[in-house]
Design an enzyme around this catalytic site. Sequence first.
Site, mmCIF file in Angstrom:
data_model
loop_
_atom_site.group_PDB
_atom_site.id
_atom_site.type_symbol
_atom_site.label_atom_id
_atom_site.label_comp_id
_atom_site.label_asym_id
_atom_site.label_seq_id
_atom_site.Cartn_x
_atom_site.Cartn_y
_atom_site.Cartn_z
ATOM 1 N N GLY A 196 1.041 -1.158 -0.073
ATOM 2 C CA GLY A 196 0.014 -0.151 0.114
ATOM 3 C C GLY A 196 0.856 1.394 0.019
ATOM 4 N N ARG A 197 2.124 1.204 0.497
ATOM 5 C CA ARG A 197 3.001 2.365 0.551
ATOM 6 C C ARG A 197 4.411 1.934 0.107
ATOM 7 N NH1 ARG A 197 3.705 4.427 6.775
ATOM 8 N NH2 ARG A 197 3.771 2.487 7.747
ATOM 9 N N LYS A 254 9.748 2.926 0.184
ATOM 10 C CA LYS A 254 8.552 2.850 1.141
ATOM 11 C C LYS A 254 8.157 4.457 1.441
ATOM 12 C CE LYS A 254 7.101 1.177 5.847
ATOM 13 N NZ LYS A 254 7.308 0.358 6.980
ATOM 14 N N ARG A 290 14.525 0.364 1.220
ATOM 15 C CA ARG A 290 15.067 -0.804 1.969
ATOM 16 C C ARG A 290 15.386 -1.805 0.994
ATOM 17 N NH1 ARG A 290 9.200 -2.217 5.159
ATOM 18 N NH2 ARG A 290 7.964 -2.649 3.106
ATOM 19 N N ASP A 322 0.959 -10.895 7.107
ATOM 20 C CA ASP A 322 1.660 -10.089 6.131
ATOM 21 C C ASP A 322 2.892 -9.347 6.471
ATOM 22 O OD1 ASP A 322 -0.619 -8.351 7.461
ATOM 23 O OD2 ASP A 322 0.456 -6.985 6.474
ATOM 24 N N ASN A 323 3.225 -9.530 7.785
ATOM 25 C CA ASN A 323 4.427 -8.933 8.287
ATOM 26 C C ASN A 323 5.639 -10.050 8.378
ATOM 27 O OD1 ASN A 323 3.526 -6.274 7.965
ATOM 28 N ND2 ASN A 323 2.695 -6.149 10.152
#
Length: 486
Positions: free
Chosen positions: A92-93, A112, A175, A251-252
């Site tokens: 999303g970002r 990011k 990153r 999701d992380n």
Amino acid sequence: MKPLDGLHWPNRFAALGSDFYTELPAQGLPDPHWVATSPACAELLGWPADWAARDGALGVFSGNATWSGMRPLASVYSGHQFGVWAGQLGDGRALWLGEVDAPAGPLELQLKGAGMTPYSRRADGRAVLRSSIREFLCSEAMAALGVPTTRALCLTGSRLPVRRESIETAAVVTRLAPSFIRFGHFEHFAHHEQLDALRRLAGWFIAHHAPECADAPEPAVALLEKVALQTADLVAHWQAIGFCHGVMNTDNMSMLGLTLDYGPFGFMDAFDPGHICNHSDDRGRYAYARQPGVAFWNLHALAQALLPLLPIDTDQAAEASGERLLAAVEAFRGRFASQMLGRMRAKLGLTGEDDGDQALADDFLKLMAASRADFTISFRRLSRALSHPEPLRDLFVDRDALDAWLARWRARVAPDAEARMLAVNPAVVLRNHLAEGAIQAAQQGDFTEVSRLLKVLSRPFDDPENPHDAALPPDWAQGLEVSCSS
């Protein structure tokens, strides 16, 4: 001069096809400026020390330009958030720039905070300077501590206003990692019954990131066991340094066992097994002591996503396949226990193995919890306690109980343990108040503290020149809070 605008970008992930991502350009920062760069990360890429001063670099890493070979895209995934199925999520970002050849192998680069994507879910796709400084510093600090992690190459900023709890300014973190594939990528295609895409993803991931699983009788089972073992190693390392991730949603969770997505993280000050670093976590799902159990739960979610890759054409076959996947997940338990005990032995300066080592470690942690002794400083002072016990004793309320424990420890520890202990018990970690000092200065346009702190954190096992960096946190630090918006 654009000496970096001729790099080879293999971009293997892009070869999976449009089911897995949406290609789109970044929404760059207006009038960007450099905030900080990581020399260690540039070295990992094999880039020259002055890469950020080369023409075009600031534009690329603030989202305003691309180098030849880059293919900006946002990937789609799903996942469980706070234990509840959240449906489709995605980058999303975050925007994948591509995969560049580096000396140790291909590394993916991501921006990011570079604007909205199809997966932004009504959000603005931006990152603020405050949270971006925290991610930049912690990524590199964790790497210096030896913890598997994504890395941070650089941080750019802008005066572009971004609304969170208040109006802040925008930033972009670059990153990198060998892969940003998460548990949630597999969950997405399994949940939507896109089985061909699920098979392609599994085959692609195994081919590029787990080739030893390819020849296993059931590659999906072998892959799950590999991920379970890597995750156990990672979480044991977190626990051993007092690190709280804060939002261990599926999701992380990295398929490579990396620390991924630095949001509401925190290093504990006063030791409390129930410590909750995320202000948004009102039920304490991701408290420090619960992190191993959450990782185990997340692995079960991944196992469920991988189930369609095994024989499930009959109830009997499906049950047998499920049992094989569950057995692979169970590898986490034994690996975590052994890794945790091994790390505690190292922190206590113990060599060899003794049946009483687990109790010795547990009892020290209980004493720390009873006195709310500082986690990092307790172990650092213990490292010198054979010759200088008083600084350690000053941290504890019940000194008689500590003295009794120290007598047991001295009977077990080797006389030459100090150097080994100082090499595993850091003097400096990224405490919230240290990050806050860098953030407040940066918000006034002074980025020197970000760079200074990066240098200190790059040598976490050395006593810093400024004792403040390794001191007990000030009283005002107790009022600092981080949340999912961080």
